[in-house]
Design an enzyme around this catalytic site. Structure first.
Site, PDB file in Angstrom:
ATOM      1  N   HIS A 139       7.005  -8.283   5.098  1.00 33.72           N
ATOM      2  CA  HIS A 139       6.668  -8.938   3.829  1.00 33.72           C
ATOM      3  C   HIS A 139       7.747  -8.750   2.765  1.00 33.72           C
ATOM      4  CE1 HIS A 139       2.998 -10.220   1.152  1.00 33.72           C
ATOM      5  NE2 HIS A 139       3.972 -11.099   1.163  1.00 33.72           N
ATOM      6  N   ASP A 197      -2.487  -9.283   0.109  1.00 41.23           N
ATOM      7  CA  ASP A 197      -1.965  -8.171   0.896  1.00 41.23           C
ATOM      8  C   ASP A 197      -2.951  -7.019   0.826  1.00 41.23           C
ATOM      9  OD1 ASP A 197      -0.265  -5.924   1.836  1.00 41.23           O
ATOM     10  OD2 ASP A 197       1.401  -7.310   1.541  1.00 41.23           O
ATOM     11  N   HIS A 230      -1.966  -4.114   0.651  1.00 41.16           N
ATOM     12  CA  HIS A 230      -1.234  -3.127  -0.135  1.00 41.16           C
ATOM     13  C   HIS A 230      -0.568  -3.833  -1.307  1.00 41.16           C
ATOM     14  CE1 HIS A 230      -1.147  -2.343   4.226  1.00 41.16           C
ATOM     15  NE2 HIS A 230      -1.492  -1.117   3.896  1.00 41.16           N
ATOM     16  N   ASP A 270       2.389  -3.279  -2.464  1.00 40.25           N
ATOM     17  CA  ASP A 270       3.821  -3.503  -2.191  1.00 40.25           C
ATOM     18  C   ASP A 270       4.648  -3.454  -3.465  1.00 40.25           C
ATOM     19  OD1 ASP A 270       3.229  -3.752   0.456  1.00 40.25           O
ATOM     20  OD2 ASP A 270       3.487  -5.925   0.571  1.00 40.25           O
ATOM     21  N   HIS A 322       9.534  -2.776   2.770  1.00 41.51           N
ATOM     22  CA  HIS A 322       8.373  -3.678   2.796  1.00 41.51           C
ATOM     23  C   HIS A 322       7.259  -3.206   1.878  1.00 41.51           C
ATOM     24  CE1 HIS A 322       6.962  -1.168   6.443  1.00 41.51           C
ATOM     25  NE2 HIS A 322       6.057  -0.971   5.508  1.00 41.51           N
ATOM     26  N   ASP A 341      -0.005 -11.920   3.443  1.00 43.22           N
ATOM     27  CA  ASP A 341       0.219 -10.914   4.475  1.00 43.22           C
ATOM     28  C   ASP A 341      -1.063 -10.797   5.281  1.00 43.22           C
ATOM     29  OD1 ASP A 341       0.463  -8.507   5.937  1.00 43.22           O
ATOM     30  OD2 ASP A 341       1.794  -7.622   4.440  1.00 43.22           O
ATOM     31  N   ASP A 398      -2.203  -8.574   7.035  1.00 45.01           N
ATOM     32  CA  ASP A 398      -2.877  -7.278   7.025  1.00 45.01           C
ATOM     33  C   ASP A 398      -3.959  -7.213   5.952  1.00 45.01           C
ATOM     34  OD1 ASP A 398      -1.679  -6.578   4.566  1.00 45.01           O
ATOM     35  OD2 ASP A 398      -0.261  -5.167   5.448  1.00 45.01           O
ATOM     36  N   GLU A 447       3.814 -10.675   8.437  1.00 38.58           N
ATOM     37  CA  GLU A 447       3.345  -9.498   9.159  1.00 38.58           C
ATOM     38  C   GLU A 447       2.536  -9.804  10.412  1.00 38.58           C
ATOM     39  OE1 GLU A 447       4.401  -6.558   8.615  1.00 38.58           O
ATOM     40  OE2 GLU A 447       5.190  -6.619   6.566  1.00 38.58           O
TER      41      GLU A 447
END
Length: 299
Positions: free
Chosen positions: A95, A118, A120, A122, A135, A218, A220, A263
């Site tokens: 990402h 996402d 997270h 980030d 990332h 993303d 995830d 991802e």
């Protein structure tokens, strides 16, 4: 079938560009699963540059994994397609490529806003990161949260090309709070429902619904039961429908000018989990480009 909203920024014929980008094997798996034909079936003309494996990412002396050249090349490719009136769809692995894709979008659309999906934030800086993995840091570069480069040959100087977003628009907990950055968690999704959360996010970054939107997704962010073949899955993530609703809602604005799907990592799971994640990834792209999941029943 409901009518497809027109895109306020895309000329006719509407064109999707899938640049020759990619990390690991995720992007080519999506293409091999039939993504290009699926997008064409939605009425888009597709410009596909082919697949290219960029050079390996290497660590700098201070431990930060640097991919500045990769991301800068990505920015140029996305910018070029956007300026031709194409909608760049970037298929990724890491990402951190979004530093490049979003920079490219901002060069072409300086009033663009970003919806970042996402598990997270980030948004670690070079001082707050524990892993040194870039990332986990792309938003800190895009929001200019890192200190100035101490010298021309420092790791920070390698990212001077990154275009910057206003810091109040995006969203790790201390950094988010310090900079008053708007972010929504799964708690908010549980409390308000995904429809309201998307509406609140759009109200914050695009209140008049008149600015171009870059959607950076993303996988995830999805629960591992939905998309297991990804690098940093987190239990309790978005459901299949919640993830698709986000993409559908952004499409319905008629403001989408760039899309990242990141991802998807086939190296991290068994064959069935890879197939499931790739299928979901293709489905998310289709939803963002106009494929509705609404079904009508006639009695």
């Amino acid at each position: 079938m409901s009518s497809t909203p027109s895109n306020k920024f895309m000329p006719s014929p509407k064109t999707v560009a899938i640049p020759k980008l990619g990390v690991d094997k995720g992007p080519i798996h999506l293409v091999q699963a039939g993504l290009i034909n699926q997008v064409e079936e939605l009425g888009w003309r597709v410009v596909f540059d082919g697949h290219h494996q960029f050079e390996d990412i290497s660590p700098s002396p201070n431990g930060i994994q640097v991919n500045d050249t990769v991301c800068e090349n990505v920015a140029s490719v996305v910018q070029a397609h956007a300026e031709m009136g194409h909608l760049p769809v970037t298929l990724g692995g890491d990402h951190s490529l979004a530093m490049g894709t979003i920079s490219g979008t901002l060069r072409a659309y300086d009033q663009a806003c970003v919806i970042w999906i996402d598990a997270h934030a980030d948004i670690n800086t070079i001082h707050s990161t524990d892993s040194g993995n870039i990332h986990g840091m792309p938003l800190s570069f895009l929001l200019k949260l890192n200190p100035p480069a101490p010298s021309p040959d420092s790791v920070l100087a390698k990212f001077d090309w990154v275009s910057h977003l206003p810091a109040e628009r995006l969203g790790e907990k201390e950094i988010l709070k310090k900079h008053s950055i708007k972010a929504f968690s799964m708690h908010d999704v549980d409390r308000y429902g995904i429809g309201k959360v998307v509406e609140m996010a759009l109200d914050h970054v695009n209140p008049q619904r008149d600015r171009p939107i870059h959607l950076s997704f993303d996988v995830d962010a999805l629960d591992p039961s939905v998309a297991p073949s990804t690098g940093t899955p987190v239990r309790g993530g978005l459901t299949f429908r919640e993830g698709h609703y986000i993409c559908e809602a952004i499409h319905e604005t008629g403001l989408l000018v760039a899309l990242d799907l990141m991802e998807v990592n086939p190296a991290l799971a068994d064959a069935e989990s890879v197939r499931q994640t790739v299928t979901v990834g293709c489905s998310l792209v289709r939803s963002a480009l106009g494929k509705s999941s609404i079904h009508y029943y006639v009695h």
